[in-house]
Write a protein that holds these residues in place. Structure first.
Motif, PDB file in Angstrom:
ATOM      1  N   THR A 143       1.085  -1.061   0.060  1.00  0.00           N
ATOM      2  CA  THR A 143      -0.043   0.018  -0.033  1.00  0.00           C
ATOM      3  C   THR A 143       1.155   1.227   0.225  1.00  0.00           C
ATOM      4  O   THR A 143       0.197   2.009  -0.038  1.00  0.00           O
ATOM      5  CB  THR A 143      -0.813   0.076   1.420  1.00  0.00           C
ATOM      6  OG1 THR A 143      -0.512   0.383   2.060  1.00  0.00           O
ATOM      7  CG2 THR A 143      -1.788  -1.108   1.273  1.00  0.00           C
ATOM      8  N   THR A 144       2.400   1.097   0.524  1.00  0.00           N
ATOM      9  CA  THR A 144       3.321   2.411   0.897  1.00  0.00           C
ATOM     10  C   THR A 144       3.975   2.289  -0.951  1.00  0.00           C
ATOM     11  O   THR A 144       4.607   3.187  -0.924  1.00  0.00           O
ATOM     12  CB  THR A 144       3.747   2.237   1.299  1.00  0.00           C
ATOM     13  OG1 THR A 144       4.470   1.385   1.790  1.00  0.00           O
ATOM     14  CG2 THR A 144       2.988   2.607   2.871  1.00  0.00           C
ATOM     15  N   SER A 145       4.174   1.411  -1.479  1.00  0.00           N
ATOM     16  CA  SER A 145       5.348   0.809  -2.650  1.00  0.00           C
ATOM     17  C   SER A 145       4.796   0.509  -3.423  1.00  0.00           C
ATOM     18  O   SER A 145       4.374  -0.968  -3.703  1.00  0.00           O
ATOM     19  CB  SER A 145       6.804   0.846  -2.429  1.00  0.00           C
ATOM     20  OG  SER A 145       7.257  -0.658  -2.757  1.00  0.00           O
ATOM     21  N   GLY A 146       4.741   0.950  -4.921  1.00  0.00           N
ATOM     22  CA  GLY A 146       4.155   0.519  -6.005  1.00  0.00           C
ATOM     23  C   GLY A 146       5.288  -0.397  -6.695  1.00  0.00           C
ATOM     24  O   GLY A 146       4.965  -1.789  -7.097  1.00  0.00           O
ATOM     25  N   TRP A 147       6.693  -0.172  -5.835  1.00  0.00           N
ATOM     26  CA  TRP A 147       7.481  -1.344  -6.292  1.00  0.00           C
ATOM     27  C   TRP A 147       7.311  -2.735  -6.283  1.00  0.00           C
ATOM     28  O   TRP A 147       7.340  -3.704  -6.730  1.00  0.00           O
ATOM     29  CB  TRP A 147       9.011  -0.867  -6.572  1.00  0.00           C
ATOM     30  CG  TRP A 147      10.170  -2.278  -6.957  1.00  0.00           C
ATOM     31  CD1 TRP A 147      10.646  -1.573  -7.689  1.00  0.00           C
ATOM     32  CD2 TRP A 147      10.938  -2.728  -6.293  1.00  0.00           C
ATOM     33  NE1 TRP A 147      12.007  -3.101  -8.023  1.00  0.00           N
ATOM     34  CE2 TRP A 147      12.239  -3.685  -7.005  1.00  0.00           C
ATOM     35  CE3 TRP A 147      10.291  -3.768  -4.526  1.00  0.00           C
ATOM     36  CZ2 TRP A 147      12.342  -4.645  -6.589  1.00  0.00           C
ATOM     37  CZ3 TRP A 147      11.331  -4.956  -5.096  1.00  0.00           C
ATOM     38  CH2 TRP A 147      11.847  -5.204  -5.239  1.00  0.00           C
TER      39      TRP A 147
END
Length: 296
Positions: free
Chosen positions: A52-56
């Protein structure tokens, strides 16, 4: 009855199995992901937080995964050191964050946050680098802001850079890290201020080359060499410090060229009038500098 061996602490067993040491703030067995820093510090964290906090990480976890052993997920080894990784994880987990103390630390976090597509840490770092002790390093701020596309911060940094001689050797390592467009914008700002004051001082109401070199009172032939020397000194000072504060606050009253200019008089012994109005000339030069471009 046979004696039984004591059972080692669970966290220690896990650390030994993983070949590293768990960070004390990220060692909960409830977490289902283990991240490994390059110095072998391990971080347990929930995959939901990462997704939920990192696209990677969201992309990573969308791919088919091997089924790990119970309570023993596979380590995802990362390139960052433990301090950088700790700082990022504290941010995305909503925990008290580590204070930023240097641009080297901020840059490491920015590169990591960009790589892992973490907008939360990026926005926090954006706020933090606009506070002391970062504001006294405008070129580092400009480098970070232009790389991240932070226009307001880039303009602020470019304005602060006017107090620097960006052509000095000490600033070359920072400038080499900038992309071409950012370097050209900054150099153009500094050059345009220098050339702007040069052009303005060659225009009326200042003494210009086209004006008749004669005393305004008695029409005696005069030479404006003291004014030319002062103009040259002003332009050279703007080249090394485009802010212009040293010109108006010190130079125009204390430079030898300035003193000679304000003392210049008509060579006619029956006239000897002052050739240049010091107060009015200082006001005009100050207005010229105030009117120059201030940001990229």
């Amino acid at each position: 009855m046979m004696e039984t061996e004591s059972i080692p602490d669970t966290a220690l067993v896990k650390a030994l199995n993983y070949g590293g040491t768990f960070h004390q703030s990220f060692s909960s067995l409830d977490a289902d992901v283990v991240l490994g820093a390059k110095d072998q510090t391990l971080f347990r964290i929930h995959s939901w937080t990462l997704k939920t906090t990192s696209g990677w990480f969201r992309s990573l976890f969308s791919m088919p995964q091997q089924n790990p052993l119970p309570n023993h997920p596979e380590v995802i080894n990362l390139d960052e050191d433990s301090h950088t990784l700790e700082s990022l994880l504290l941010m995305i987990c909503g925990l008290p964050i580590n204070p930023l103390t240097s641009y080297d630390e901020a840059d490491a976090m920015l590169f990591a946050a960009e790589k892992y597509d973490m907008p939360g840490p990026m926005s926090l770092i954006r706020v933090l680098i606009m506070t002391p002790p970062f504001l006294d390093q405008p070129l580092r701020l400009y480098a970070a802001a232009t790389r991240c596309g932070w226009e307001e911060e880039a303009r602020h940094a470019s304005a602060q850079s006017l107090a620097l001689n960006i052509y000095a050797q000490e600033y070359q390592p920072v400038l080499r890290k900038l992309h071409t467009g950012a370097v050209l914008d900054l150099m153009n700002l500094h050059r345009n201020r220098r050339e702007g004051i040069r052009q303005r001082l060659n225009e009326q109401p200042f003494v210009t080359g086209s004006m008749t070199a004669s005393c305004p009172r008695c029409r005696w032939k005069i030479d404006h060499h003291t004014w030319r020397e002062l103009k040259y000194r002003v332009v050279m000072e703007m080249d090394v410090r485009p802010l212009g504060d040293t010109v108006v606050d010190v130079g125009l009253t204390e430079w030898p060229e300035a003193i000679a200019c304000w003392d210049a008089r008509c060579p006619n012994t029956e006239c000897t009038c002052v050739l240049y109005d010091k107060v009015e000339t200082l006001r005009l030069i100050r207005d010229c500098i105030d009117g120059l471009p201030k940001t990229t």
